[in-house]
Design a protein around this motif. Structure first.
Motif, PDB file in Angstrom:
ATOM      1  N   MET A   1       0.843  -1.180   0.000  1.00  0.00           N
ATOM      2  CA  MET A   1       0.000   0.000   0.000  1.00  0.00           C
ATOM      3  C   MET A   1       0.888   1.242   0.000  1.00  0.00           C
ATOM      4  N   LYS A   2       0.618   2.178  -0.890  1.00  0.00           N
ATOM      5  CA  LYS A   2       1.374   3.427  -0.964  1.00  0.00           C
ATOM      6  C   LYS A   2       0.617   4.506  -0.198  1.00  0.00           C
ATOM      7  N   VAL A   3       1.289   5.071   0.829  1.00  0.00           N
ATOM      8  CA  VAL A   3       0.662   6.072   1.686  1.00  0.00           C
ATOM      9  C   VAL A   3       1.482   7.352   1.672  1.00  0.00           C
ATOM     10  N   LEU A   4       0.781   8.476   1.555  1.00  0.00           N
ATOM     11  CA  LEU A   4       1.391   9.796   1.631  1.00  0.00           C
ATOM     12  C   LEU A   4       0.896  10.475   2.899  1.00  0.00           C
ATOM     13  N   VAL A   5       1.830  10.977   3.701  1.00  0.00           N
ATOM     14  CA  VAL A   5       1.488  11.782   4.876  1.00  0.00           C
ATOM     15  C   VAL A   5       1.901  13.210   4.552  1.00  0.00           C
ATOM     16  N   VAL A   6       0.942  14.120   4.611  1.00  0.00           N
ATOM     17  CA  VAL A   6       1.194  15.524   4.297  1.00  0.00           C
ATOM     18  C   VAL A   6       1.256  16.307   5.606  1.00  0.00           C
ATOM     19  N   GLY A   7       2.441  16.805   5.933  1.00  0.00           N
ATOM     20  CA  GLY A   7       2.655  17.558   7.165  1.00  0.00           C
ATOM     21  C   GLY A   7       3.546  16.785   8.116  1.00  0.00           C
ATOM     22  N   ALA A   8       4.654  17.409   8.545  1.00  0.00           N
ATOM     23  CA  ALA A   8       5.620  16.732   9.404  1.00  0.00           C
ATOM     24  C   ALA A   8       5.693  17.352  10.795  1.00  0.00           C
ATOM     25  N   GLY A   9       4.523  17.784  11.291  1.00  0.00           N
ATOM     26  CA  GLY A   9       4.431  18.178  12.690  1.00  0.00           C
ATOM     27  C   GLY A   9       4.225  16.915  13.518  1.00  0.00           C
ATOM     28  N   PRO A  10       3.903  17.059  14.806  1.00  0.00           N
ATOM     29  CA  PRO A  10       3.718  15.880  15.659  1.00  0.00           C
ATOM     30  C   PRO A  10       2.662  14.892  15.146  1.00  0.00           C
ATOM     31  N   THR A  11       1.575  15.381  14.572  1.00  0.00           N
ATOM     32  CA  THR A  11       0.522  14.490  14.082  1.00  0.00           C
ATOM     33  C   THR A  11       0.987  13.686  12.877  1.00  0.00           C
ATOM     34  N   GLY A  12       1.581  14.366  11.888  1.00  0.00           N
ATOM     35  CA  GLY A  12       2.079  13.661  10.711  1.00  0.00           C
ATOM     36  C   GLY A  12       3.204  12.702  11.039  1.00  0.00           C
ATOM     37  N   LEU A  13       4.104  13.117  11.924  1.00  0.00           N
ATOM     38  CA  LEU A  13       5.201  12.237  12.327  1.00  0.00           C
ATOM     39  C   LEU A  13       4.678  11.007  13.066  1.00  0.00           C
ATOM     40  N   THR A  14       3.662  11.201  13.918  1.00  0.00           N
ATOM     41  CA  THR A  14       3.056  10.061  14.618  1.00  0.00           C
ATOM     42  C   THR A  14       2.466   9.079  13.618  1.00  0.00           C
ATOM     43  N   ALA A  15       1.729   9.600  12.630  1.00  0.00           N
ATOM     44  CA  ALA A  15       1.128   8.726  11.613  1.00  0.00           C
ATOM     45  C   ALA A  15       2.217   7.958  10.854  1.00  0.00           C
ATOM     46  N   ALA A  16       3.267   8.662  10.454  1.00  0.00           N
ATOM     47  CA  ALA A  16       4.346   8.022   9.688  1.00  0.00           C
ATOM     48  C   ALA A  16       5.073   6.962  10.519  1.00  0.00           C
ATOM     49  N   ILE A  17       5.329   7.272  11.776  1.00  0.00           N
ATOM     50  CA  ILE A  17       6.013   6.312  12.651  1.00  0.00           C
ATOM     51  C   ILE A  17       5.157   5.066  12.838  1.00  0.00           C
ATOM     52  N   GLU A  18       3.883   5.244  13.125  1.00  0.00           N
ATOM     53  CA  GLU A  18       3.008   4.096  13.361  1.00  0.00           C
ATOM     54  C   GLU A  18       2.817   3.256  12.101  1.00  0.00           C
ATOM     55  N   LEU A  19       2.665   3.903  10.948  1.00  0.00           N
ATOM     56  CA  LEU A  19       2.543   3.158   9.693  1.00  0.00           C
ATOM     57  C   LEU A  19       3.805   2.348   9.415  1.00  0.00           C
ATOM     58  N   THR A  20       4.961   2.963   9.665  1.00  0.00           N
ATOM     59  CA  THR A  20       6.232   2.276   9.448  1.00  0.00           C
ATOM     60  C   THR A  20       6.381   1.110  10.420  1.00  0.00           C
ATOM     61  N   ARG A  21       6.012   1.343  11.670  1.00  0.00           N
ATOM     62  CA  ARG A  21       6.094   0.281  12.683  1.00  0.00           C
ATOM     63  C   ARG A  21       5.213  -0.902  12.300  1.00  0.00           C
ATOM     64  N   LEU A  22       4.099  -0.635  11.611  1.00  0.00           N
ATOM     65  CA  LEU A  22       3.178  -1.689  11.194  1.00  0.00           C
ATOM     66  C   LEU A  22       3.555  -2.318   9.853  1.00  0.00           C
ATOM     67  N   GLY A  23       4.715  -1.933   9.300  1.00  0.00           N
ATOM     68  CA  GLY A  23       5.217  -2.597   8.105  1.00  0.00           C
ATOM     69  C   GLY A  23       5.024  -1.855   6.798  1.00  0.00           C
ATOM     70  N   LEU A  24       4.421  -0.666   6.826  1.00  0.00           N
ATOM     71  CA  LEU A  24       4.287   0.132   5.604  1.00  0.00           C
ATOM     72  C   LEU A  24       5.476   1.080   5.509  1.00  0.00           C
ATOM     73  N   SER A  25       5.671   1.658   4.354  1.00  0.00           N
ATOM     74  CA  SER A  25       6.760   2.615   4.169  1.00  0.00           C
ATOM     75  C   SER A  25       6.167   3.895   3.576  1.00  0.00           C
ATOM     76  N   PRO A  26       5.589   4.738   4.446  1.00  0.00           N
ATOM     77  CA  PRO A  26       4.932   5.937   3.928  1.00  0.00           C
ATOM     78  C   PRO A  26       5.936   6.970   3.427  1.00  0.00           C
ATOM     79  N   ARG A  27       5.438   7.851   2.615  1.00  0.00           N
ATOM     80  CA  ARG A  27       6.211   9.016   2.201  1.00  0.00           C
ATOM     81  C   ARG A  27       5.655  10.175   3.019  1.00  0.00           C
ATOM     82  N   ILE A  28       6.512  10.962   3.666  1.00  0.00           N
ATOM     83  CA  ILE A  28       6.057  12.095   4.482  1.00  0.00           C
ATOM     84  C   ILE A  28       6.698  13.366   3.950  1.00  0.00           C
ATOM     85  N   ILE A  29       5.846  14.363   3.672  1.00  0.00           N
ATOM     86  CA  ILE A  29       6.323  15.614   3.087  1.00  0.00           C
ATOM     87  C   ILE A  29       5.899  16.801   3.956  1.00  0.00           C
ATOM     88  N   ASP A  30       6.616  17.904   3.784  1.00  0.00           N
ATOM     89  CA  ASP A  30       6.258  19.139   4.468  1.00  0.00           C
ATOM     90  C   ASP A  30       6.713  20.307   3.612  1.00  0.00           C
TER      91      ASP A  30
END
Length: 194
Positions: A1-30
């Protein structure tokens, strides 16, 4: 699954960390040029720390932060109200005080250690649904397709606007000032003073 996280504040970073921890490799931009160097917000709740504990972020935040034990509220120069912020029934017993720039920095370090880097100076300019996904357009003419886009890009969210989600908030007309100040003789660090 390809996931984009838009925004690298605490909320976006939390989403990216949790997705990565669960085995996905999101792209996070700011769209910012780089990570913030300003404190902006300082309180982290016990529930947030509990959520971030599985990735090892909480341990780093707690090691650097201050456990805020009480809140003190003043009217002019007179202490009007003081109340404890402590609870033995939560993951962390109180609010953790840590400037947002340090929080973001520690979170980005953990995310980098998981193999995902924040892409700064990358702005989402347009978003449209397509067959089975979403097409995102970025500054510099780049375009990419994703299965899921998470909008953590703040009050003027490009993601929210593209999805047609109204923001029912309002602007305060007052002027506010926030300052990072080091001073001798300030009341105990373990209290929040308002």
């Amino acid at each position: 699954m390809k996931v984009l996280v838009v925004g690298a504040g605490p909320t976006g970073l939390t989403a990216a960390i949790e997705l990565t921890r669960l085995g996905l490799s999101p792209r996070i931009i700011d769209r910012r040029d780089s990570a913030s160097t300003l404190s902006r917000a300082v309180g982290i709740t016990s529930r947030s720390l509990e959520l971030l504990s599985k990735s090892g972020v909480s341990e780093k935040l707690i090691a650097e932060g201050i456990a805020v034990q009480a809140a003190c509220i003043y009217l002019d120069t007179r202490l009007a109200l003081e109340f404890p912020l402590h609870s033995d029934r939560t993951y962390f017993p109180t609010i953790l005080g840590l400037p947002q720039d340090r929080t973001e920095s520690l979170m980005a370090q953990v995310l980098s250690g998981m193999g995902v880097e924040v892409e700064y100076q990358k702005e989402l300019t347009f978003l449209t649904e397509s067959e089975g996904g979403v097409v995102a357009q970025f500054n510099a003419g780049e375009e990419a397709r994703f299965d899921l886009v998470i909008g953590a890009d703040g009050i003027h969210s490009t993601v929210r606007e593209a999805a047609g989600i109204n923001y029912p908030g309002f602007d305060l007309e007052e002027e506010w000032s926030i300052a990072d100040v080091d001073t001798d003789g300030w009341p105990p660090k373990e209290s929040s003073h308002w």
